[in-house]
Design an enzyme around this catalytic site. Structure first.
Site, PDB file in Angstrom:
ATOM      1  N   ASP A  36       0.833  -1.216   0.000  1.00 38.93           N
ATOM      2  CA  ASP A  36       0.000   0.000   0.000  1.00 38.93           C
ATOM      3  C   ASP A  36       0.867   1.264   0.000  1.00 38.93           C
ATOM      4  OD1 ASP A  36       0.995  -0.112   2.523  1.00 38.93           O
ATOM      5  OD2 ASP A  36      -0.923   0.093   3.562  1.00 38.93           O
ATOM      6  N   HIS A 240      27.409   6.826 -14.632  1.00 40.17           N
ATOM      7  CA  HIS A 240      26.281   6.986 -13.703  1.00 40.17           C
ATOM      8  C   HIS A 240      26.254   5.895 -12.635  1.00 40.17           C
ATOM      9  CE1 HIS A 240      23.917   9.758 -16.663  1.00 40.17           C
ATOM     10  NE2 HIS A 240      24.764  10.430 -15.913  1.00 40.17           N
ATOM     11  N   ASP A 257      28.997  13.006  -7.618  1.00 37.16           N
ATOM     12  CA  ASP A 257      28.130  13.839  -8.474  1.00 37.16           C
ATOM     13  C   ASP A 257      26.765  13.820  -7.816  1.00 37.16           C
ATOM     14  OD1 ASP A 257      26.592  15.067 -10.434  1.00 37.16           O
ATOM     15  OD2 ASP A 257      27.463  13.927 -12.095  1.00 37.16           O
ATOM     16  N   ASP A 268      23.449  20.781  -8.895  1.00 45.46           N
ATOM     17  CA  ASP A 268      24.131  19.654  -9.548  1.00 45.46           C
ATOM     18  C   ASP A 268      25.633  19.922  -9.517  1.00 45.46           C
ATOM     19  OD1 ASP A 268      24.920  17.516 -11.076  1.00 45.46           O
ATOM     20  OD2 ASP A 268      23.905  18.145 -12.913  1.00 45.46           O
ATOM     21  N   HIS A 347      31.166  12.380 -22.772  1.00 46.60           N
ATOM     22  CA  HIS A 347      29.872  13.033 -22.531  1.00 46.60           C
ATOM     23  C   HIS A 347      29.997  14.518 -22.820  1.00 46.60           C
ATOM     24  CE1 HIS A 347      31.264  14.686 -18.629  1.00 46.60           C
ATOM     25  NE2 HIS A 347      31.799  13.500 -18.406  1.00 46.60           N
ATOM     26  N   HIS A 351      24.724  21.067 -19.568  1.00 46.87           N
ATOM     27  CA  HIS A 351      23.280  20.909 -19.799  1.00 46.87           C
ATOM     28  C   HIS A 351      22.570  22.031 -19.062  1.00 46.87           C
ATOM     29  CE1 HIS A 351      22.733  19.162 -15.723  1.00 46.87           C
ATOM     30  NE2 HIS A 351      23.805  18.425 -15.975  1.00 46.87           N
ATOM     31  N   HIS A 358      18.395  17.765 -15.739  1.00 44.52           N
ATOM     32  CA  HIS A 358      18.673  17.963 -17.164  1.00 44.52           C
ATOM     33  C   HIS A 358      17.482  18.756 -17.683  1.00 44.52           C
ATOM     34  CE1 HIS A 358      21.423  14.184 -17.149  1.00 44.52           C
ATOM     35  NE2 HIS A 358      21.999  15.240 -16.607  1.00 44.52           N
ATOM     36  N   GLU A 383      30.870  20.663 -16.732  1.00 44.77           N
ATOM     37  CA  GLU A 383      31.330  19.453 -16.060  1.00 44.77           C
ATOM     38  C   GLU A 383      32.209  18.554 -16.929  1.00 44.77           C
ATOM     39  OE1 GLU A 383      28.165  16.561 -15.335  1.00 44.77           O
ATOM     40  OE2 GLU A 383      26.701  17.964 -16.110  1.00 44.77           O
ATOM     41  N   TYR A 387      38.272   9.869 -17.914  1.00 38.43           N
ATOM     42  CA  TYR A 387      38.018   8.543 -17.347  1.00 38.43           C
ATOM     43  C   TYR A 387      38.920   7.524 -18.027  1.00 38.43           C
ATOM     44  CZ  TYR A 387      33.930  11.444 -16.577  1.00 38.43           C
ATOM     45  OH  TYR A 387      33.111  12.497 -16.279  1.00 38.43           O
ATOM     46  N   ARG A 405      35.884  14.135 -12.488  1.00 36.84           N
ATOM     47  CA  ARG A 405      34.929  15.088 -13.069  1.00 36.84           C
ATOM     48  C   ARG A 405      34.790  16.249 -12.090  1.00 36.84           C
ATOM     49  NH1 ARG A 405      31.239  11.812 -14.350  1.00 36.84           N
ATOM     50  NH2 ARG A 405      29.641  11.972 -12.735  1.00 36.84           N
ATOM     51  N   GLU A 407      32.362  19.721 -11.616  1.00 39.15           N
ATOM     52  CA  GLU A 407      31.137  20.340 -12.145  1.00 39.15           C
ATOM     53  C   GLU A 407      30.657  21.470 -11.239  1.00 39.15           C
ATOM     54  OE1 GLU A 407      27.711  17.727 -11.972  1.00 39.15           O
ATOM     55  OE2 GLU A 407      26.629  18.937 -13.452  1.00 39.15           O
TER      56      GLU A 407
HETATM   57 MN   LIG Z   1      25.260  17.573 -14.371  1.00 36.21          MN
END
Ligand SMILES: [Mn+2]
Length: 433
Positions: A36, A240, A257, A268, A347, A351, A358, A383, A387, A405, A407
């Site tokens: 529930d 991610h 991140d 972010d 990447h 953004h 995003h 950012e 890697y 990274r 950012e």
């Molecule tokens: Mn970001």
């Protein structure tokens, strides 16, 4: 509850709709989790932006500027028995008094009332990403109208995606939004400061995640704006990684991140810290390169530029640095600069940031390839990262398994870029201090 200048935003939308149009904005229903239990409720971002209405299932109908009744809300009716269990509802009275609706209705009447509203319209706008919820009812309404009169020619002919209009509106933040986004950035930064105090070998990635959550929530945030990435060692090379279940090792880096969601606006941030407080020489080389790329990319966040400009700058700096470190050849450097992607940076650099992490906003104007310019009030992330998977034998051994990274959240202004997350240190000396 936070109140912004919603009526100004609705007026702006109304004036951008062609005559004889309505826009339908819809909050999703609650999402079932198990037994529930439901998942934590998140209102639709378009509804938050235009009305600040946070109740599940609510529907707003906004009319084009020439119409007399501009703003209708369909909401759950008051129900004392239910409200004893789950808390108060706004009801039709609240829809008018709190949210300023010209007319308010019980959500159960939606299809019937909407049929009458839609009847004299030419165009119906809604977010096509919600078409599963909205379009079956709309097609039913439109079809019923075609058969209402004798000539079978009544009702709207066009369904239009509202994201083109709302995307551009939401891309450029107003003064209310910038205030909230400054707080979201600051709360996010303070969560990271908490982490800096507890980092050491033997700490679990999940403990870093818990520290962030506590840091955000205890400073008044709704929670995380997305699942925190707390990636120790080689996990940092997974973009991610959010499992957060390993123990941090002496000599490793941790890439974090994460961001706080404050009054439905996202922070972010990414930072990369040495677990034991000191970078190794190889880690320091990579970190310094990413930091240089990030700073030079931020300098490109100026009015008249485009999202592509900080990315191109970051790639150029990274390519030059990677060649200097002997990680790529001169030929590879030229390809990297041309294709703006390579094995070690795969990447984008930026953004849009706002009600969504995003956030919406077209990269390009509709119908041509002209880029949407950065204008005052746009907020973007910057950012860059590098890697190096540990199994990539093309990489000199000392760099394998390193992921970095960095950012920050950047507000575009006529006076230049304003880094909203600047209170959080990123210089090597400050991190090692
Ligand atoms: Mn970001």
């Amino acid at each position: 509850m936070l109140r912004m200048n919603y009526s100004a935003r609705r007026s702006s939308l109304a004036s951008q709709l062609p005559p004889k149009s309505i826009a339908i904005i819809m909050n999703p229903g609650p999402a079932h989790k198990t037994g529930d239990q439901d998942y934590d409720y998140r209102p639709h971002s378009n509804m938050l932006y235009l009305c600040g209405m946070d109740e599940p299932g609510a529907v707003a109908v906004i009319a084009s500027a020439e119409q007399e009744i501009r703003f209708r809300l369909f909401v759950l009716p008051r129900d004392p028995e239910r409200e004893r269990w789950v808390g108060p509802r706004y009801g039709c009275e609240g829809a008018r008094d709190i949210f300023g609706a010209d007319e308010a209705f019980d959500i159960a009447e939606l299809q019937k009332v909407l049929t009458d509203i839609v009847f004299p319209m030419d165009n119906v706008y809604f977010d096509f990403s919600q078409s599963k919820e909205i379009s079956p009812m709309l097609f039913e309404i439109v079809e019923s109208l075609r058969h209402r009169g004798r000539r079978a020619s009544e009702g709207p002919r066009n369904f239009c995606d509202i994201r083109d209009i709302l995307g551009e509106m939401r891309r450029v933040k107003d003064a209310d939004e910038i205030e909230v986004m400054k707080r979201a950035a600051q709360v996010s930064a303070e969560g990271f400061m908490d982490v800096q105090k507890m980092l050491k070998p033997g700490v679990g990635e999940w403990q870093v995640e818990a520290t962030l959550k506590h840091g955000f929530r205890s400073r008044g945030a709704i929670g995380e704006s997305f699942a925190s990435i707390c990636a120790g060692g080689e996990h940092a090379t997974t973009l991610h990684y959010a499992a957060n279940r390993d123990i941090l090792k002496d000599g490793d880096l941790i890439l974090i991140d994460a961001g706080a969601e404050v009054d439905y606006y996202a922070g972010d941030i990414s930072r990369t810290y040495p677990v034991n407080g000191r970078f190794s020489p190889a880690q320091k080389e990579i970190y310094a390169l990413v930091l240089k790329a990030q700073k030079e990319a931020i300098a490109e966040c100026i009015v008249g530029n485009h999202l592509r400009h900080p990315h191109e700058r970051a790639c150029a700096v990274l390519a030059e640095g990677l060649e200097k470190l002997g990680i790529i050849s001169h030929e590879e450097r030229e390809t990297f600069k041309k294709e703006l992607r390579n094995d070690y940076y795969f990447h984008g650099t930026s953004h849009y940031l706002g009600i969504d992490t995003h956030d919406v906003g077209c990269g390009y104007h509709r119908g041509d390839d002209a880029p949407a310019e950065l204008v005052s009030g746009v907020v973007i992330t910057v950012e860059p990262g590098l890697y190096f998977p540990s199994d990539n034998l093309n990489v000199p051994e000392k760099y394998r398994g390193i992921g970095v990274r960095i950012e920050d959240d950047v507000l575009i202004t006529n006076e230049g870029p304003v880094v909203l997350t600047s209170s959080l240190p990123k210089e090597i000396e400050d991190i090692e201090a």
